[in-house]
Design a protein around this motif. Structure first.
Motif, mmCIF file in Angstrom:
data_model
loop_
_atom_site.group_PDB
_atom_site.id
_atom_site.type_symbol
_atom_site.label_atom_id
_atom_site.label_comp_id
_atom_site.label_asym_id
_atom_site.label_seq_id
_atom_site.Cartn_x
_atom_site.Cartn_y
_atom_site.Cartn_z
ATOM 1 N N LYS A 1 -35.432 13.008 -56.232
ATOM 2 C CA LYS A 1 -35.600 13.939 -55.104
ATOM 3 C C LYS A 1 -36.630 13.395 -54.120
ATOM 4 C CE LYS A 1 -35.398 18.082 -53.074
ATOM 5 N NZ LYS A 1 -34.249 18.471 -52.260
ATOM 6 N N GLU B 1 -35.046 10.803 -52.054
ATOM 7 C CA GLU B 1 -34.142 11.469 -51.107
ATOM 8 C C GLU B 1 -34.925 11.959 -49.870
ATOM 9 O OE1 GLU B 1 -31.837 15.414 -51.750
ATOM 10 O OE2 GLU B 1 -31.166 13.996 -53.309
ATOM 11 N N MET B 2 -36.111 12.527 -50.149
ATOM 12 C CA MET B 2 -36.935 13.048 -49.053
ATOM 13 C C MET B 2 -37.481 11.932 -48.169
ATOM 14 S SD MET B 2 -38.918 16.405 -50.362
ATOM 15 C CE MET B 2 -37.997 17.938 -50.427
ATOM 16 N N LYS C 1 -34.646 10.936 -46.001
ATOM 17 C CA LYS C 1 -34.431 11.906 -44.920
ATOM 18 C C LYS C 1 -35.488 11.755 -43.821
ATOM 19 C CE LYS C 1 -31.854 15.573 -47.244
ATOM 20 N NZ LYS C 1 -31.955 16.921 -47.792
ATOM 21 N N ILE D 1 -43.006 17.391 -56.021
ATOM 22 C CA ILE D 1 -41.793 16.938 -56.716
ATOM 23 C C ILE D 1 -42.050 15.620 -57.451
ATOM 24 C CG2 ILE D 1 -40.023 18.113 -55.355
ATOM 25 C CD1 ILE D 1 -39.941 15.444 -53.703
#
Lengths: 494, 134
Positions: free
Chosen positions: A303, A306-307, A310, A297
């Protein structure tokens, strides 16, 4: 002549015979008393102990026959020699029937007298020896039967099963616990062969192997087996070895280890559960890192970020889980090792409420705290109780949607304090209520709503409450709210 | 990347992060991915849509829920031949050698893989399974 001594009573109406006997017998160290007739003789007999009585048959007052009868009736143990001038067979037989040991015909010389007396004394010794042996035998019998009864009582009262066999593979002893463990009646087992009675093939094999082993060593065999009723039994089989080093039987001791096995299984279940719970977040972190490192990605930095976030959240959850696990093991440590002291519950709760103030405000939750007046101190471990309240208050905030409220109150009775933590949260479904304090249990609605948690907070809370001789209860209705109520005993401080 | 000819995969897992991870990898690999986080949702999607592969996490809320889905897939006429890839993090728990044990036909899945598969490995397994479909 051998040196015999004894006490002799001479009964005769003729003074000459009495003194003659005395002279002869005293020469041989016998103690001699005299009586002139049966009545006088009987009196002396009742007052003193004699080994031998020499008595004439024909006497005034009481004759020899009458005297014999009186002695018999009195039960007095004495050896009687009858002196008679009518030395006939009939007299002798009659006197013998009445219990006389021997008779001495008149006239007699000193050797004849001594021989008779000596024979009587030998007989006395003989009787004494028999009596002594009988007493000894009776005593031994009593002792051995007491000993046997005692040993049997001990074996029958043991919490371990005991099973003994002889060389012929026969059961010679099975105590009640062994019979219960193996579901064999004691009566049915006695004398039966191991092959017929012992159903478990491993135990049967091991007993037979022990019986047939030729080595002289006392080698004990251990094995574990499950009974048909699912109990786990540990067996130790020891061969019984005689002085010629031959195996003459076996003794098997059985211990029910079902409870230990259960605890073992709970521990290993817990470990595998914990391993699974640790592996899941690490697997997720690894997965995210793989994607980022492989550049899958790379074109989408948002993104990617975001990962990474997380991953951090999962790492955070992992740390929370490890902290809970460490708490769990700390709380499981012996209570005696913990510092216990007077605790001001209101102060402690106020600290907790202050700590979570910001979190509550961020969700616009109203936190109310009210207490009864003059609350006594309780005795406890400050760190543990603080953890208990923190778990309840943080749960209340976590599971209550925005604009809700959390109400904390403390009440007292004569013997207890009650801490209530109530919320207007998502509640706990009825089917989850009974498991809510179980380790790793999480209510289904909490999972569905993706509210993170370790599943250990309430089990820790309960452990702490129980550790303080208290308890924790919950009332809840889904989508209305939950109330947790902690009861803690008031312990007077000296 | 996604085109008309793209193969469709259903991902079933109760862990949102794993759904996200595998979704990202497979989407990047050119597949059309759908996700389900409960057994019910998965079965509903299997009924209403057509897929070329379903990837199921073995252990969801219930220990056997992954298997239940696999059985349900094989039970339905329309999904009878749908390839199933079972993911698991629980090899040591069940004692099966998921990687190589082809005797486990009763499990009715086409392949087993560890949950911690690398992106490249996952794509390789998936392409092998999807290639099987005529």
């Amino acid at each position: 002549m051998s040196k015999k001594t004894g006490r002799i009573l001479v009964i005769d109406d003729e003074e000459v015979i009495r003194s003659g006997c005395r002279q002869i017998l005293e020469m041989y160290d016998y103690h001699v008393d005299e009586a002139a007739n049966g009545r006088e003789g009987l009196q002396k007999l009742m007052q003193n102990e004699y080994d031998v009585v020499l008595t004439d048959m024909l006497m005034p007052e009481m004759d020899g026959m009458q005297l014999l009868e009186e002695i018999n009736q009195s039960g007095k143990q004495v050896i009687i020699i009858v002196i008679t001038g009518y030395a006939t067979i009939e007299n002798a037989i009659n006197a013998g029937r009445k219990g006389a040991f021997d008779y001495l015909p008149k006239p007699f010389n000193s050797d004849e007298l001594l021989a008779k007396v000596e024979r009587a004394i030998d007989y006395r010794d003989h009787l004494q020896e028999i009596e002594r042996l009988r007493e000894e035998r009776d005593r031994n019998l009593l002792e051995s039967s007491n000993e046997r009864a005692r040993t049997l009582t001990i074996i029958n009262s043991m919490s371990e099963g005991v099973l003994a066999t002889n060389r012929q593979h026969q059961i010679v002893l099975m105590n009640p616990m062994a019979s219960r463990m193996m579901h064999i009646s004691e009566a049915r087992a006695a004398g039966r062969r191991v092959e017929e009675i012992i159903r478990n093939p491993d135990l049967q094999r091991s007993i037979i192997d022990s019986l047939e082993q030729v080595t002289s060593t006392l080698s004990c065999t251990h094995l574990e087996f499950d009974t048909v009723y699912g109990r786990a039994i540990q067996a130790s089989i020891t061969p019984v070895i005689d002085e010629n080093k031959a195996c003459i039987g076996t003794v098997t001791v059985l211990i029910d280890v079902s409870e230990e096995k259960k605890v073992e299984k709970m521990k290993s279940d817990f470990v595998s559960y914990v391993a699974h719970e640790l592996k899941a977040p690490l697997g997720a972190i690894e997965g995210y890192l793989n994607i980022i490192l492989d550049g899958i990605i790379a074109a989408n930095p948002q993104k990617e970020r975001e990962m990474i976030e997380k991953s951090r959240d999962r790492a955070h959850g992992l740390i929370a889980l490890i902290n809970d696990l460490l708490d769990l093991s700390r709380i499981d440590r012996k209570r005696s090792l913990k510092a216990m002291g007077p605790i001001n519950i209101v102060e402690l709760l106020q600290e907790t409420v202050d700590f979570y103030k910001n979190r509550a405000e961020s969700k616009s939750l109203a936190v109310n705290f009210s207490t009864d007046d003059d609350l006594p101190f309780i005795r406890g471990n400050k760190e543990d109780l603080s953890r208990l309240f923190a778990n309840l208050v943080s749960n209340a905030i976590k599971y209550t949607p925005e604009n809700g409220h959390v109400d904390i109150s403390v009440q007292k009775s004569n013997s207890h304090l009650f801490v209530n933590v109530a919320d207007s949260g998502i509640g706990i479904p009825a089917e989850s209520l009974t498991h809510i304090f179980d380790e790793f249990f999480r209510a289904k609605n909490a999972m569905d709503k993706k509210i993170t948690g370790t599943g250990l907070g309430l089990s820790i809370a309960r452990k702490i409450a129980k550790d303080h001789q208290g308890d924790i209860e919950v009332e809840s209705q889904e989508n209305v709210g939950s109330t947790f109520r902690v009861t803690l005993p008031i312990i007077a401080e000296n | 990347m996604v085109n008309e000819m793209a193969k469709r995969i259903l991902l079933v897992d109760d862990d949102a992060d794993f759904l996200d991870i595998n979704n990202t990898i497979l989407t990047a690999g050119g597949y059309m991915v759908d996700t389900a986080c409960t057994s019910a949702e998965a079965l509903e999607k299997l009924r209403s849509q057509t897929y070329d592969l379903v990837i199921i996490d073995l252990i969801m809320e219930e220990l056997d829920s992954g298997f239940s889905i696999a059985y349900a897939v094989r039970d339905q006429e329309q999904t009878r031949n749908l390839p199933i890839l079972m993911l698991t993090s629980a090899q040591e728990k069940t004692g099966f050698n998921f990687e190589f044990d082809k005797d486990k036909q009763w499990m009715k899945v086409d392949d087993f893989a560890a949950k911690s598969l690398s992106p490249a490995e996952l794509l390789k397994r998936v392409s092998l399974l999807i290639g099987k479909v005529k």
